[in-house]
Design an enzyme around this catalytic site. Structure first.
Site, PDB file in Angstrom:
ATOM      1  N   ASP A  34       0.927  -1.399   0.034  1.00  0.00           N
ATOM      2  CA  ASP A  34       0.022  -0.092   0.078  1.00  0.00           C
ATOM      3  C   ASP A  34       0.835   1.398   0.136  1.00  0.00           C
ATOM      4  OD1 ASP A  34      -3.228   0.552   1.026  1.00  0.00           O
ATOM      5  OD2 ASP A  34      -1.890   2.243   1.025  1.00  0.00           O
ATOM      6  N   ASN A  92     -13.227  -2.996   2.064  1.00  0.00           N
ATOM      7  CA  ASN A  92     -14.191  -1.899   1.975  1.00  0.00           C
ATOM      8  C   ASN A  92     -15.045  -1.996   0.973  1.00  0.00           C
ATOM      9  OD1 ASN A  92     -13.339  -0.686   4.487  1.00  0.00           O
ATOM     10  ND2 ASN A  92     -11.474   0.391   3.269  1.00  0.00           N
ATOM     11  N   GLU A 100     -12.354   3.390  -1.621  1.00  0.00           N
ATOM     12  CA  GLU A 100     -12.044   4.305  -2.549  1.00  0.00           C
ATOM     13  C   GLU A 100     -11.641   4.185  -3.992  1.00  0.00           C
ATOM     14  OE1 GLU A 100      -8.933   5.991  -0.135  1.00  0.00           O
ATOM     15  OE2 GLU A 100     -10.237   6.960   1.313  1.00  0.00           O
ATOM     16  N   VAL A 101     -11.314   3.042  -4.004  1.00  0.00           N
ATOM     17  CA  VAL A 101     -10.633   2.512  -5.253  1.00  0.00           C
ATOM     18  C   VAL A 101     -11.856   1.521  -5.887  1.00  0.00           C
ATOM     19  CG1 VAL A 101      -9.071   1.333  -6.845  1.00  0.00           C
ATOM     20  CG2 VAL A 101      -8.324   3.020  -5.110  1.00  0.00           C
ATOM     21  N   HIS A 105     -10.175  -5.165  -3.794  1.00  0.00           N
ATOM     22  CA  HIS A 105      -8.799  -5.013  -3.053  1.00  0.00           C
ATOM     23  C   HIS A 105      -8.935  -5.533  -1.690  1.00  0.00           C
ATOM     24  CE1 HIS A 105     -10.125  -0.659  -2.740  1.00  0.00           C
ATOM     25  NE2 HIS A 105      -9.578  -0.909  -1.708  1.00  0.00           N
ATOM     26  N   HIS A 107      -7.009  -5.595   2.079  1.00  0.00           N
ATOM     27  CA  HIS A 107      -5.969  -5.053   2.927  1.00  0.00           C
ATOM     28  C   HIS A 107      -5.537  -6.216   3.696  1.00  0.00           C
ATOM     29  CE1 HIS A 107      -7.293  -0.584   2.137  1.00  0.00           C
ATOM     30  NE2 HIS A 107      -8.336  -1.412   1.892  1.00  0.00           N
TER      31      HIS A 107
HETATM   32  P1  AMP Z   1      -9.836   1.666   0.100  1.00  0.00           P
HETATM   33  O1  AMP Z   1     -10.221   3.010   0.730  1.00  0.00           O
HETATM   34  O2  AMP Z   1     -10.579   0.340   0.829  1.00  0.00           O
HETATM   35  O3  AMP Z   1     -10.628   1.732  -1.205  1.00  0.00           O
HETATM   36  O4  AMP Z   1      -8.217   1.563   0.003  1.00  0.00           O
HETATM   37  C1  AMP Z   1      -7.638   1.952  -0.987  1.00  0.00           C
HETATM   38  C2  AMP Z   1      -6.063   1.855  -0.677  1.00  0.00           C
HETATM   39  O5  AMP Z   1      -5.585   2.128  -1.959  1.00  0.00           O
HETATM   40  C3  AMP Z   1      -5.737   2.872   0.314  1.00  0.00           C
HETATM   41  O6  AMP Z   1      -5.029   2.079   1.349  1.00  0.00           O
HETATM   42  C4  AMP Z   1      -4.674   3.612  -0.340  1.00  0.00           C
HETATM   43  O7  AMP Z   1      -3.363   3.576   0.222  1.00  0.00           O
HETATM   44  C5  AMP Z   1      -4.481   2.694  -1.449  1.00  0.00           C
HETATM   45  N1  AMP Z   1      -3.733   3.102  -2.940  1.00  0.00           N
HETATM   46  C6  AMP Z   1      -3.981   4.047  -3.498  1.00  0.00           C
HETATM   47  N2  AMP Z   1      -3.345   4.306  -4.347  1.00  0.00           N
HETATM   48  C7  AMP Z   1      -2.238   3.450  -4.403  1.00  0.00           C
HETATM   49  C8  AMP Z   1      -1.170   2.953  -5.275  1.00  0.00           C
HETATM   50  N3  AMP Z   1      -0.711   3.769  -6.268  1.00  0.00           N
HETATM   51  N4  AMP Z   1      -0.323   2.188  -4.907  1.00  0.00           N
HETATM   52  C9  AMP Z   1      -0.562   1.252  -3.751  1.00  0.00           C
HETATM   53  N5  AMP Z   1      -1.714   1.446  -2.979  1.00  0.00           N
HETATM   54  C10 AMP Z   1      -2.371   2.551  -3.301  1.00  0.00           C
END
Ligand code: AMP
Length: 120
Positions: A34, A92, A100-101, A105, A107
């Site tokens: 991360d 999430n 967010e993404v 994914h 964690h």
């Molecule tokens: P979520 O809030 O569950 O969608 O988590 C998104 C995660 O993606 C967060 O922990 C961010 O720090 C991580 N993240 C975002 N961009 C990157 C990246 N380029 N490389 C690695 N992790 C990322």
């Protein structure tokens, strides 16, 4: 629930457009550090298939993909030496989950006692 969007950051990582620090990879899964770790160990484990959320993955992924994603978690746990000390896996989903993404994914966090699941 999020809709899959090919411009999401993890899709770019999978296409090699953005660098990552890979922890584990096979034909179905990529696991990488991360970029903003919330614990001494914080790894993202993602399927290579285009699934926006866990719901979509559970509903539509093949048995092989489901197995590979779960097995990859343990590969990461062992690569990071977390099996004995313990760890947390977290997904999430959607707005209330704080996703967010929009590419599924998982964690994988550990390396110290992580405290309660939710901030009170
Ligand atoms: P979520 O809030 O569950 O969608 O988590 C998104 C995660 O993606 C967060 O922990 C961010 O720090 C991580 N993240 C975002 N961009 C990157 C990246 N380029 N490389 C690695 N992790 C990322």
């Amino acid at each position: 629930m999020p809709v899959y969007d090919d411009s999401n950051i993890f899709a770019k990582i999978l296409r090699g457009e953005i660098p990552n620090t890979t922890v584990y990879e096979d034909d179905q899964v990529l696991a990488f550090e991360d970029v903003a770790p919330q614990a001494p160990v914080h790894v993202m484990v993602i399927p290579k298939g285009k699934y926006a959320s866990m719901s979509e993955f559970i509903e539509n992924a093949s048995d092989a993909e489901v197995l590979a994603l779960n097995r990859a978690i343990l590969k990461v746990v062992d690569a990071k030496g977390l099996r004995d000390s313990g760890y947390r896996t977290l997904v999430n989903n959607g707005d209330h989950g704080g996703q967010e993404v929009p590419h599924l994914h998982i964690h994988v966090c550990g390396g110290k006692p992580l405290g309660p699941l939710l901030v009170k």
